[in-house]
Enzyme design. Structure first.
Site, short mmCIF file in Angstrom:
data_model
loop_
_atom_site.label_atom_id
_atom_site.label_comp_id
_atom_site.label_asym_id
_atom_site.label_seq_id
_atom_site.Cartn_x
_atom_site.Cartn_y
_atom_site.Cartn_z
N GLU A 151 -7.96 1.84 2.50
CA GLU A 151 -8.80 0.90 1.76
C GLU A 151 -10.25 1.35 1.92
OE1 GLU A 151 -6.73 -3.45 1.86
OE2 GLU A 151 -7.34 -2.69 3.82
N ASN A 175 -4.50 -6.72 4.84
CA ASN A 175 -4.38 -7.66 5.96
C ASN A 175 -4.49 -9.11 5.51
OD1 ASN A 175 -3.81 -5.91 8.02
ND2 ASN A 175 -5.95 -5.54 8.54
C1 CAA Z 1 -3.43 -3.75 11.41
C2 CAA Z 1 -4.11 -3.11 10.27
O1 CAA Z 1 -5.36 -3.22 10.18
C3 CAA Z 1 -3.44 -2.41 9.18
C4 CAA Z 1 -2.10 -1.76 9.48
O2 CAA Z 1 -2.02 -0.59 9.78
S1 CAA Z 1 -0.78 -2.75 9.34
C5 CAA Z 1 0.58 -1.69 9.74
C6 CAA Z 1 1.06 -0.89 8.54
N1 CAA Z 1 2.20 -0.12 8.95
C7 CAA Z 1 3.47 -0.50 8.67
O3 CAA Z 1 3.71 -1.48 8.00
C8 CAA Z 1 4.52 0.39 9.31
C9 CAA Z 1 5.90 -0.02 8.87
N2 CAA Z 1 6.88 0.86 9.52
C10 CAA Z 1 7.16 2.12 9.05
O4 CAA Z 1 6.62 2.56 8.04
C11 CAA Z 1 8.17 2.92 9.84
O5 CAA Z 1 8.98 2.03 10.57
C12 CAA Z 1 7.47 3.92 10.83
C13 CAA Z 1 6.80 5.01 10.02
C14 CAA Z 1 6.43 3.24 11.71
C15 CAA Z 1 8.45 4.49 11.80
O6 CAA Z 1 9.36 5.20 11.14
P1 CAA Z 1 10.63 5.79 11.89
O7 CAA Z 1 11.34 4.75 12.62
O8 CAA Z 1 10.24 6.98 12.65
O9 CAA Z 1 11.43 5.99 10.62
P2 CAA Z 1 11.71 7.28 9.85
O10 CAA Z 1 12.34 6.80 8.59
O11 CAA Z 1 12.43 8.21 10.77
O12 CAA Z 1 10.25 7.92 9.54
C16 CAA Z 1 9.55 7.57 8.39
C17 CAA Z 1 8.84 8.82 7.86
O13 CAA Z 1 7.72 9.13 8.73
C18 CAA Z 1 7.78 10.48 9.16
N3 CAA Z 1 7.15 10.59 10.48
C19 CAA Z 1 7.38 9.82 11.55
N4 CAA Z 1 6.60 10.20 12.57
C20 CAA Z 1 5.83 11.21 12.13
C21 CAA Z 1 4.78 12.02 12.69
N5 CAA Z 1 4.36 11.86 13.95
N6 CAA Z 1 4.20 12.94 11.92
C22 CAA Z 1 4.58 13.12 10.66
N7 CAA Z 1 5.56 12.39 10.06
C23 CAA Z 1 6.18 11.46 10.78
C24 CAA Z 1 9.25 10.78 9.16
O14 CAA Z 1 9.51 12.17 9.13
C25 CAA Z 1 9.72 10.08 7.91
O15 CAA Z 1 9.37 10.86 6.76
P3 CAA Z 1 10.39 10.96 5.49
O16 CAA Z 1 10.46 9.57 4.95
O17 CAA Z 1 9.69 11.93 4.58
O18 CAA Z 1 11.67 11.46 6.05
#
Ligand code: CAA
Ligand code: NDP
Length: 286
Positions: free
Chosen positions: A154, A192
């Site tokens: 954002e 958010n």
């Molecule tokens: C608070 C604030 O101000 C704002 C915010 O940020 S709010 C939070 C926003 N974030 C979210 O909503 C996160 C929601 N959760 C997710 O997207 C997923 O659960 C997660 C990415 C956190 C974890 O994923 P995971 O359990 O490892 O699932 P998985 O499906 O294996 O991985 C997702 C993708 O990330 C990639 N990935 C995971 N870790 C990685 C890393 N360290 N480096 C590169 N890629 C990575 C995986 O390879 C996978 O890619 P593909 O889809 O291309 O295969």
């Protein structure tokens, strides 16, 4: 104007380490500043572990990881950011800490045209902008967690931010391989403002004994195909950060939906901050 080739990042926690990693992976020279030598080492470990995870998951090769590491330097002295063209502040979600860091950066960064961006989730950008001598070059740049995975940034101009700063920030977002949306300088911006009431509602559901955390999370994961349910997501974000974000939003709107529930406050007081402390709504190893 020259493209940004020298980026600074202040704070190497969950977000700062992710931002620095992504920038280094995209060919940018990145210097990271933390407050103490211990915090520098913790940040370096976090960043290296994430790059290794990227290699393990086939997102980059070992050579690319090593090239990214070679573009990164670390310091516990903010004045080492003097030659940066663009600096992203990602220290804790605390207005006083951010104001102090941005004021100090404003003095340290030599190029008067350099941009200072803040990754704040909820603090008014204009308040941070007017604390510096360069309010036209201060902007909100809000990344999402985990930064190497989430595509969005954002971009939040304050009333004082120049159009040139907005354009240059959008260029950096593109250079990092991310997509920008522009949001008004209101607490919570776009994402958010929608997400936080939902997360806090899940905490209230636990608090009232209506459902257990695992059932709430599985409900949203299996019922709505969310990658993780709200309580697992709060553990990922950090309960201290979530509380600080909710407090800023409540301060701005006085809307009860944004008020941090007592259970969230008690968990933060107990040090149950989520994944980063090993315990939140769930427990974590290592
Ligand atoms: C608070 C604030 O101000 C704002 C915010 O940020 S709010 C939070 C926003 N974030 C979210 O909503 C996160 C929601 N959760 C997710 O997207 C997923 O659960 C997660 C990415 C956190 C974890 O994923 P995971 O359990 O490892 O699932 P998985 O499906 O294996 O991985 C997702 C993708 O990330 C990639 N990935 C995971 N870790 C990685 C890393 N360290 N480096 C590169 N890629 C990575 C995986 O390879 C996978 O890619 P593909 O889809 O291309 O295969
Ligand atoms: N967590 C999330 O999901 C998201 C957070 N954000 C925002 O990103 C920012 C950072 O959050 P996050 O990374 O989660 O928080 P963390 O607590 O993981 O990291 C904050 C980092 O800032 C460091 N720090 C504190 N004071 C200073 C200082 N004066 N100089 C340099 N470094 C300092 C801390 O060091 P130490 O530990 O030694 O105090 C810590 O490493 C916040 O504004 C937050 O709202 C934005 C999007 C998502």
């Amino acid at each position: 104007m020259d493209p940004v080739t020298r980026l600074g990042v202040v704070g190497c926690g969950l977000m700062g380490s992710g931002i620095a990693e992504v920038a280094a992976r995209h060919g940018i020279d990145v210097r990271v500043a933390e407050a103490t030598p211990d915090a520098v080492e913790a940040g370096r470990r976090r960043l290296t572990a994430s790059l290794d995870e990227g290699v393990r998951r086939g997102k980059l090769g070992e050579e690319q990881r090593d090239q990214a590491l070679a573009r990164l330097s670390f310091s516990h002295d903010l004045s080492d950011l003097a030659d940066r063209q663009f600096v992203i502040e990602a220290v804790a979600e605390n207005r006083d800490i951010k104001t102090d860091v941005l004021r100090a950066l404003d003095k340290v960064v030599e190029d008067p045209a350099a941009i200072l961006a803040t990754n704040t989730s909820s603090i008014p950008i204009v308040d941070l902008a007017v604390a510096t001598e360069r309010p036209a070059q201060l902007i909100g740049m809000h990344f999402f967690n985990p930064v190497p995975v989430q595509q969005l940034v954002e971009v939040i101009p304050a009333l004082t931010t120049s159009q040139e700063t907005v354009q240059r920030t959008r260029d950096v977002v593109q250079r990092l391989g991310k997509q920008a949306i522009q949001a008004a300088d209101r607490s919570g911006f776009v994402v958010n403002a929608l997400l936080v009431p939902y997360l806090l509602s899940a905490v209230r559901m636990v608090e009232s004994g209506s459902a257990r955390p695992d059932d709430i999370d599985r409900g949203m994961e299996l019922g709505c195909a969310h990658p993780m349910g709200p309580l697992r997501l709060l553990d990922l974000i950090g309960l201290d950060t979530a509380q600080a974000v909710a407090e800023s939003m409540y301060e701005e709107f006085k809307e009860p939906l944004y008020a941090p529930p007592a259970l969230l406050r008690r968990m933060v007081a107990a040090g149950h901050l989520g994944r980063k402390s090993g315990r939140g709504f769930y427990t974590y190893d290592g």
